[in-house]
Design a protein around this motif. Structure first.
Motif, mmCIF file in Angstrom:
data_model
loop_
_atom_site.group_PDB
_atom_site.id
_atom_site.type_symbol
_atom_site.label_atom_id
_atom_site.label_comp_id
_atom_site.label_asym_id
_atom_site.label_seq_id
_atom_site.Cartn_x
_atom_site.Cartn_y
_atom_site.Cartn_z
ATOM 1 N N ALA A 53 -7.080 7.490 15.027
ATOM 2 C CA ALA A 53 -7.089 5.781 13.703
ATOM 3 C C ALA A 53 -5.549 6.911 13.148
ATOM 4 C CB ALA A 53 -7.609 5.484 12.718
ATOM 5 N N ARG A 54 -5.851 7.748 12.921
ATOM 6 C CA ARG A 54 -4.583 8.924 12.644
ATOM 7 C C ARG A 54 -2.724 8.779 12.997
ATOM 8 N NH1 ARG A 54 -6.590 13.234 11.149
ATOM 9 N NH2 ARG A 54 -5.790 14.443 13.227
ATOM 10 N N GLU A 55 -3.093 9.021 14.491
ATOM 11 C CA GLU A 55 -1.849 8.729 15.509
ATOM 12 C C GLU A 55 -1.503 7.110 15.515
ATOM 13 O OE1 GLU A 55 -0.544 11.139 16.663
ATOM 14 O OE2 GLU A 55 -2.160 12.237 15.757
ATOM 15 N N ILE A 56 -2.200 6.234 15.672
ATOM 16 C CA ILE A 56 -2.171 4.819 15.451
ATOM 17 C C ILE A 56 -1.761 3.774 14.134
ATOM 18 C CG2 ILE A 56 -2.668 4.761 18.105
ATOM 19 C CD1 ILE A 56 -5.123 2.891 16.585
ATOM 20 N N ALA A 57 -1.868 4.527 13.080
ATOM 21 C CA ALA A 57 -2.102 3.993 12.133
ATOM 22 C C ALA A 57 -0.156 3.876 11.810
ATOM 23 C CB ALA A 57 -1.936 4.748 11.299
ATOM 24 N N PRO A 58 0.821 4.422 12.141
ATOM 25 C CA PRO A 58 2.459 4.456 12.299
ATOM 26 C C PRO A 58 2.506 3.471 12.986
ATOM 27 C CG PRO A 58 1.504 6.618 12.090
ATOM 28 C CD PRO A 58 0.682 5.959 12.357
ATOM 29 N N THR A 59 1.779 2.878 13.991
ATOM 30 C CA THR A 59 2.264 1.809 14.872
ATOM 31 C C THR A 59 2.254 0.305 14.308
ATOM 32 O OG1 THR A 59 1.016 2.811 16.404
ATOM 33 C CG2 THR A 59 2.529 3.620 16.194
ATOM 34 N N GLU A 60 2.643 -0.466 14.734
ATOM 35 C CA GLU A 60 2.115 -1.700 15.493
ATOM 36 C C GLU A 60 1.400 -2.530 16.299
ATOM 37 O OE1 GLU A 60 3.236 -4.360 13.482
ATOM 38 O OE2 GLU A 60 4.531 -3.062 12.164
ATOM 39 N N PRO A 61 -0.288 -2.966 15.610
ATOM 40 C CA PRO A 61 0.052 -3.916 14.194
ATOM 41 C C PRO A 61 -0.623 -3.110 13.994
ATOM 42 C CG PRO A 61 -1.619 -4.390 15.990
ATOM 43 C CD PRO A 61 -0.798 -3.166 16.952
ATOM 44 N N PHE A 62 -0.691 -2.114 13.969
ATOM 45 C CA PHE A 62 -1.398 -1.006 13.024
ATOM 46 C C PHE A 62 -0.984 -1.519 11.245
ATOM 47 C CE2 PHE A 62 -2.892 0.045 16.619
ATOM 48 C CZ PHE A 62 -4.069 -0.635 16.789
ATOM 49 N N VAL A 63 0.170 -0.983 11.157
ATOM 50 C CA VAL A 63 0.885 -1.075 10.146
ATOM 51 C C VAL A 63 0.503 -2.186 9.350
ATOM 52 C CG1 VAL A 63 3.125 -1.106 9.114
ATOM 53 C CG2 VAL A 63 2.853 0.364 10.878
ATOM 54 N N ARG A 64 1.276 -3.411 9.779
ATOM 55 C CA ARG A 64 1.068 -4.364 9.416
ATOM 56 C C ARG A 64 -0.782 -4.689 8.895
ATOM 57 N NH1 ARG A 64 2.303 -8.229 12.998
ATOM 58 N NH2 ARG A 64 2.824 -6.873 14.886
ATOM 59 N N ASP A 65 -1.843 -4.485 9.895
ATOM 60 C CA ASP A 65 -2.279 -4.437 9.335
ATOM 61 C C ASP A 65 -2.831 -3.895 7.913
ATOM 62 O OD1 ASP A 65 -3.157 -6.178 11.255
ATOM 63 O OD2 ASP A 65 -4.158 -4.303 12.601
ATOM 64 N N HIS A 66 -2.737 -3.052 7.742
ATOM 65 C CA HIS A 66 -2.828 -2.193 6.251
ATOM 66 C C HIS A 66 -2.128 -3.061 5.151
ATOM 67 C CE1 HIS A 66 -3.050 1.722 3.907
ATOM 68 N NE2 HIS A 66 -4.298 1.230 4.596
ATOM 69 N N GLU A 67 -1.348 -2.973 5.735
ATOM 70 C CA GLU A 67 0.133 -3.437 4.571
ATOM 71 C C GLU A 67 -1.217 -5.422 4.265
ATOM 72 O OE1 GLU A 67 4.001 -4.355 6.777
ATOM 73 O OE2 GLU A 67 4.542 -2.235 6.229
ATOM 74 N N ARG A 68 -1.043 -5.957 4.992
ATOM 75 C CA ARG A 68 -1.994 -7.038 4.394
ATOM 76 C C ARG A 68 -2.931 -6.945 3.412
ATOM 77 N NH1 ARG A 68 -0.363 -9.483 9.167
ATOM 78 N NH2 ARG A 68 -1.876 -8.499 9.951
ATOM 79 N N LEU A 69 -4.025 -6.137 4.070
ATOM 80 C CA LEU A 69 -4.989 -5.173 3.663
ATOM 81 C C LEU A 69 -4.361 -4.785 2.346
ATOM 82 C CD1 LEU A 69 -7.863 -4.857 3.693
ATOM 83 C CD2 LEU A 69 -7.461 -2.915 4.159
ATOM 84 N N THR A 70 -3.878 -3.933 1.736
ATOM 85 C CA THR A 70 -3.340 -3.628 1.171
ATOM 86 C C THR A 70 -2.225 -4.325 -0.443
ATOM 87 O OG1 THR A 70 -1.510 -2.903 1.406
ATOM 88 C CG2 THR A 70 -2.952 -1.412 1.551
ATOM 89 N N THR A 71 -2.077 -5.801 0.052
ATOM 90 C CA THR A 71 -1.372 -6.575 -0.526
ATOM 91 C C THR A 71 -2.583 -7.277 -0.763
ATOM 92 O OG1 THR A 71 -0.358 -7.683 0.983
ATOM 93 C CG2 THR A 71 0.539 -5.925 -0.465
ATOM 94 N N MET A 72 -3.819 -7.571 -0.422
ATOM 95 C CA MET A 72 -4.643 -8.636 -0.386
ATOM 96 C C MET A 72 -5.508 -8.974 -2.023
ATOM 97 S SD MET A 72 -7.951 -9.296 1.162
ATOM 98 C CE MET A 72 -9.678 -10.600 1.227
ATOM 99 N N ALA A 73 -4.948 -10.511 -2.417
ATOM 100 C CA ALA A 73 -5.318 -10.713 -3.985
ATOM 101 C C ALA A 73 -7.169 -10.612 -3.915
ATOM 102 C CB ALA A 73 -5.034 -12.050 -4.155
ATOM 103 N N GLU A 74 -7.794 -10.168 -5.144
ATOM 104 C CA GLU A 74 -8.660 -10.157 -4.904
ATOM 105 C C GLU A 74 -10.422 -9.846 -4.144
ATOM 106 O OE1 GLU A 74 -10.239 -14.369 -6.868
ATOM 107 O OE2 GLU A 74 -8.007 -14.175 -8.275
ATOM 108 N N ARG A 75 -9.284 -8.144 -3.435
ATOM 109 C CA ARG A 75 -10.502 -8.142 -3.126
ATOM 110 C C ARG A 75 -11.738 -7.471 -2.788
ATOM 111 N NH1 ARG A 75 -7.225 -2.530 -0.053
ATOM 112 N NH2 ARG A 75 -9.887 -2.443 1.077
ATOM 113 N N PRO A 76 -12.807 -7.623 -2.190
ATOM 114 C CA PRO A 76 -14.228 -8.063 -3.198
ATOM 115 C C PRO A 76 -14.748 -6.271 -2.591
ATOM 116 C CG PRO A 76 -14.174 -9.068 -0.893
ATOM 117 C CD PRO A 76 -13.042 -8.908 -1.477
ATOM 118 N N GLY A 77 -14.225 -5.111 -2.340
ATOM 119 C CA GLY A 77 -14.534 -4.325 -2.728
ATOM 120 C C GLY A 77 -13.897 -3.496 -3.739
ATOM 121 N N ALA A 78 -13.051 -4.104 -4.383
ATOM 122 C CA ALA A 78 -12.828 -4.140 -6.320
ATOM 123 C C ALA A 78 -12.841 -4.742 -6.610
ATOM 124 C CB ALA A 78 -10.616 -4.162 -5.935
ATOM 125 N N THR A 79 -13.842 -6.055 -6.379
ATOM 126 C CA THR A 79 -14.104 -6.790 -7.457
ATOM 127 C C THR A 79 -15.507 -7.115 -7.434
ATOM 128 O OG1 THR A 79 -13.522 -8.753 -6.095
ATOM 129 C CG2 THR A 79 -11.521 -8.256 -8.024
#
Length: 117
Positions: free
Chosen positions: A88-114
């Motif tokens: 995970a650490r080695e591939i996280a800075p590559t695609e599609p993993f970067v995009r996946d993480h960006e979509r997750l962090t910008t998700m509105a009303e994430r259940p984990g947070a709400t």
């Protein structure tokens, strides 16, 4: 739990499972809806891959309210956790993993947070 190397490497050989595992390593715990949002795949497909990971003992799950949350199984042997975390650490800075993480962090009303425990 018997973790044969074949089980671990089979889990990592599928791109959907690898994307889910990478996000779980980064975030610690995610619900199915967060994973489907992040990797942009239908819920039944993601759930099928998570079920395979759960049955193989690689991830654990629990219900919190209406959501089912997944995390890397804390009872995995050290060598398996090391492989997952390093991968995970080695591939996280590559695609599609970067995009996946960006979509997750910008998700509105994430259940984990709400969601209320």
């Amino acid at each position: 739990m018997n973790k044969l190397p074949e089980t671990v490497f089979k889990a990592l050989s599928d791109s959907t499972r690898l994307r889910c595992l990478t996000l779980l390593c980064q975030e610690g715990e995610l619900c199915v809806c967060e994973l489907t949002h992040a990797i942009q795949m239908p819920q039944p497909k993601v759930s099928r891959h998570l079920a395979l990971l759960r049955e193989s003992g690689i991830v654990a799950d629990h219900r919190r309210g209406q959501w089912i949350f997944y995390r890397i199984n804390p009872d995995l042997p050290v060598w398996v956790r090391d492989i997952l975390e390093r991968t995970a650490r080695e591939i996280a800075p590559t695609e599609p993993f970067v995009r996946d993480h960006e979509r997750l962090t910008t998700m509105a009303e994430r259940p984990g947070a709400t969601c209320v425990v």
